[in-house]
Design an enzyme around this catalytic site. Sequence first.
Site, mmCIF file in Angstrom:
data_model
loop_
_atom_site.group_PDB
_atom_site.id
_atom_site.type_symbol
_atom_site.label_atom_id
_atom_site.label_comp_id
_atom_site.label_asym_id
_atom_site.label_seq_id
_atom_site.Cartn_x
_atom_site.Cartn_y
_atom_site.Cartn_z
ATOM 1 N N THR A 4 0.851 -1.192 0.000
ATOM 2 C CA THR A 4 0.000 0.000 0.000
ATOM 3 C C THR A 4 0.881 1.235 0.000
ATOM 4 O O THR A 4 2.009 1.198 0.507
ATOM 5 C CB THR A 4 -0.935 0.042 1.221
ATOM 6 O OG1 THR A 4 -1.734 1.241 1.152
ATOM 7 C CG2 THR A 4 -0.185 0.054 2.547
ATOM 8 N N HIS A 5 0.344 2.310 -0.565
ATOM 9 C CA HIS A 5 1.022 3.608 -0.514
ATOM 10 C C HIS A 5 0.254 4.565 0.392
ATOM 11 O O HIS A 5 0.535 5.760 0.403
ATOM 12 C CB HIS A 5 1.184 4.191 -1.927
ATOM 13 C CG HIS A 5 2.182 3.452 -2.764
ATOM 14 N ND1 HIS A 5 1.885 2.249 -3.372
ATOM 15 C CD2 HIS A 5 3.481 3.707 -3.052
ATOM 16 C CE1 HIS A 5 2.957 1.822 -4.034
ATOM 17 N NE2 HIS A 5 3.938 2.679 -3.848
ATOM 18 N N ASN A 6 -0.730 4.041 1.111
ATOM 19 C CA ASN A 6 -1.545 4.861 2.013
ATOM 20 C C ASN A 6 -0.984 4.709 3.437
ATOM 21 O O ASN A 6 -1.033 3.624 4.009
ATOM 22 C CB ASN A 6 -2.998 4.349 1.917
ATOM 23 C CG ASN A 6 -3.942 5.060 2.875
ATOM 24 O OD1 ASN A 6 -3.570 5.416 3.979
ATOM 25 N ND2 ASN A 6 -5.174 5.228 2.436
ATOM 26 N N LYS A 9 -3.373 3.186 6.140
ATOM 27 C CA LYS A 9 -3.537 1.737 6.003
ATOM 28 C C LYS A 9 -2.267 0.999 6.406
ATOM 29 O O LYS A 9 -2.327 -0.051 7.057
ATOM 30 C CB LYS A 9 -3.765 1.397 4.526
ATOM 31 C CG LYS A 9 -5.137 1.505 4.034
ATOM 32 C CD LYS A 9 -5.097 0.785 2.689
ATOM 33 C CE LYS A 9 -6.157 1.177 1.777
ATOM 34 N NZ LYS A 9 -6.016 0.485 0.478
ATOM 35 N N ASP A 65 -7.771 -3.506 -0.447
ATOM 36 C CA ASP A 65 -8.560 -2.532 -1.189
ATOM 37 C C ASP A 65 -9.822 -2.313 -0.377
ATOM 38 O O ASP A 65 -10.469 -3.271 0.063
ATOM 39 C CB ASP A 65 -8.892 -2.981 -2.602
ATOM 40 C CG ASP A 65 -9.312 -1.778 -3.441
ATOM 41 O OD1 ASP A 65 -8.442 -0.941 -3.756
ATOM 42 O OD2 ASP A 65 -10.516 -1.648 -3.741
ATOM 43 N N TYR A 153 -12.138 8.562 5.752
ATOM 44 C CA TYR A 153 -13.509 8.912 6.137
ATOM 45 C C TYR A 153 -13.816 8.612 7.606
ATOM 46 O O TYR A 153 -14.976 8.732 8.025
ATOM 47 C CB TYR A 153 -14.494 8.143 5.246
ATOM 48 C CG TYR A 153 -14.364 8.453 3.764
ATOM 49 C CD1 TYR A 153 -15.066 9.511 3.186
ATOM 50 C CD2 TYR A 153 -13.529 7.692 2.939
ATOM 51 C CE1 TYR A 153 -14.946 9.803 1.833
ATOM 52 C CE2 TYR A 153 -13.392 7.977 1.583
ATOM 53 C CZ TYR A 153 -14.110 9.026 1.036
ATOM 54 O OH TYR A 153 -13.989 9.316 -0.306
ATOM 55 N N LYS A 174 -10.195 0.915 17.300
ATOM 56 C CA LYS A 174 -10.677 0.761 15.927
ATOM 57 C C LYS A 174 -10.345 -0.618 15.356
ATOM 58 O O LYS A 174 -11.207 -1.271 14.769
ATOM 59 C CB LYS A 174 -10.098 1.861 15.014
ATOM 60 C CG LYS A 174 -10.617 1.765 13.583
ATOM 61 C CD LYS A 174 -9.978 2.754 12.630
ATOM 62 C CE LYS A 174 -10.341 2.369 11.198
ATOM 63 N NZ LYS A 174 -9.555 3.076 10.192
ATOM 64 N N ARG A 187 -11.197 -3.790 8.395
ATOM 65 C CA ARG A 187 -9.863 -4.340 8.121
ATOM 66 C C ARG A 187 -9.489 -5.384 9.182
ATOM 67 O O ARG A 187 -8.915 -6.418 8.870
ATOM 68 C CB ARG A 187 -8.847 -3.188 8.090
ATOM 69 C CG ARG A 187 -7.504 -3.539 7.516
ATOM 70 C CD ARG A 187 -6.718 -2.299 7.119
ATOM 71 N NE ARG A 187 -7.337 -1.593 6.018
ATOM 72 C CZ ARG A 187 -8.016 -0.447 6.143
ATOM 73 N NH1 ARG A 187 -8.121 0.175 7.292
ATOM 74 N NH2 ARG A 187 -8.578 0.092 5.086
HETATM 75 P P1 ITT Z 1 -3.397 1.845 -1.750
HETATM 76 O O1 ITT Z 1 -4.195 1.511 -2.975
HETATM 77 O O2 ITT Z 1 -1.996 2.240 -2.027
HETATM 78 O O3 ITT Z 1 -3.512 0.782 -0.685
HETATM 79 P P2 ITT Z 1 -5.450 3.870 -1.425
HETATM 80 O O4 ITT Z 1 -5.686 4.937 -0.414
HETATM 81 O O5 ITT Z 1 -5.468 4.273 -2.878
HETATM 82 O O6 ITT Z 1 -4.071 3.159 -1.067
HETATM 83 P P3 ITT Z 1 -7.825 2.290 -1.836
HETATM 84 O O7 ITT Z 1 -7.780 2.403 -3.310
HETATM 85 O O8 ITT Z 1 -8.173 0.955 -1.250
HETATM 86 O O9 ITT Z 1 -6.455 2.711 -1.165
HETATM 87 O O10 ITT Z 1 -8.817 3.384 -1.303
HETATM 88 C C1 ITT Z 1 -9.504 3.204 -0.123
HETATM 89 C C2 ITT Z 1 -9.938 4.539 0.416
HETATM 90 O O11 ITT Z 1 -11.083 4.295 1.265
HETATM 91 C C3 ITT Z 1 -8.873 5.129 1.297
HETATM 92 O O12 ITT Z 1 -8.092 6.057 0.604
HETATM 93 C C4 ITT Z 1 -9.680 5.774 2.416
HETATM 94 O O13 ITT Z 1 -10.036 7.042 2.083
HETATM 95 C C5 ITT Z 1 -10.958 4.948 2.476
HETATM 96 N N1 ITT Z 1 -10.817 4.017 3.591
HETATM 97 C C6 ITT Z 1 -10.491 2.709 3.541
HETATM 98 N N2 ITT Z 1 -10.379 2.194 4.770
HETATM 99 C C7 ITT Z 1 -10.638 3.202 5.613
HETATM 100 C C8 ITT Z 1 -10.661 3.300 7.005
HETATM 101 O O14 ITT Z 1 -10.349 2.269 7.787
HETATM 102 N N3 ITT Z 1 -10.969 4.478 7.537
HETATM 103 C C9 ITT Z 1 -11.246 5.547 6.767
HETATM 104 N N4 ITT Z 1 -11.234 5.546 5.442
HETATM 105 C C10 ITT Z 1 -10.938 4.373 4.857
#
Ligand code: ITT
Length: 200
Positions: A4-6, A9, A65, A153, A174, A187
């Site tokens: 992941t790049h988030n 996460k 995802d 969110y 959480k 998750r």
């Molecule tokens: P990667 O693909 O690199 O993992 P991303 O942010 O693009 O990162 P996603 O395409 O899966 O990941 O997008 C999911 C989005 O949904 C994420 O950016 C959050 O905004 C939201 N999201 C997912 N899980 C969440 C959580 O536990 N709490 C709040 N928002 C969440």
Amino acid sequence: MIATHNPGKLAEMRELLAPHGVEAIAAGALGLAEPEESGDTFRANARIKAVAAAKAAQLPAFADDSGLVVDALDGAPGILSARWAGAAKDFTAAMTRIERLLAERGAKEPSQRKAHFVSALCVAWPDGHIEQVEARADGTLVWPPRGNAGFGYDPMFLPDGYTRTFGEMTSIEKHGLPPLGLGLSHRARAFVKLAEICLG
Ligand code: ITT
């Protein structure tokens, strides 16, 4: 490796793996590119990310995802949850957009503001083997957003049975797993299933 790049996460996925003694390196730290998320389901996109990372790094890769599915918006933003925040990753703007759409539909009562988070997790090995699971967490959207914890969110998501949003909860509340927490988030719930399959 965690594909992941988030950063939000990444922290959660690391914390979920830690009790199992699994150390992981992040895709970003290896300089891996982000693959195009061209699937039309959470499951398909988790697989795309895990398979691409496993192939590129020649390591087992763990991808998530996820997204927010709002009943009154016919499931939006769903798999487009990250894209609704734009290139600037502005989740205040994304939450404001959801609230505006809910207001346009007259969705004021909690019963009209139901939503759930989905997490699809996938582990892919360099030899092509994959494991996939999915889970959800149900709740209600509140306005204004509450709390600065978590990411995305979280500040507008009030999980069913609780009085604080994910944005007001500690990371243990959480997504901590027993004995530390209750495994509340989408998750965490998906990870329990994955751990049963992959970690024994
Ligand atoms: P990667 O693909 O690199 O993992 P991303 O942010 O693009 O990162 P996603 O395409 O899966 O990941 O997008 C999911 C989005 O949904 C994420 O950016 C959050 O905004 C939201 N999201 C997912 N899980 C969440 C959580 O536990 N709490 C709040 N928002 C969440």
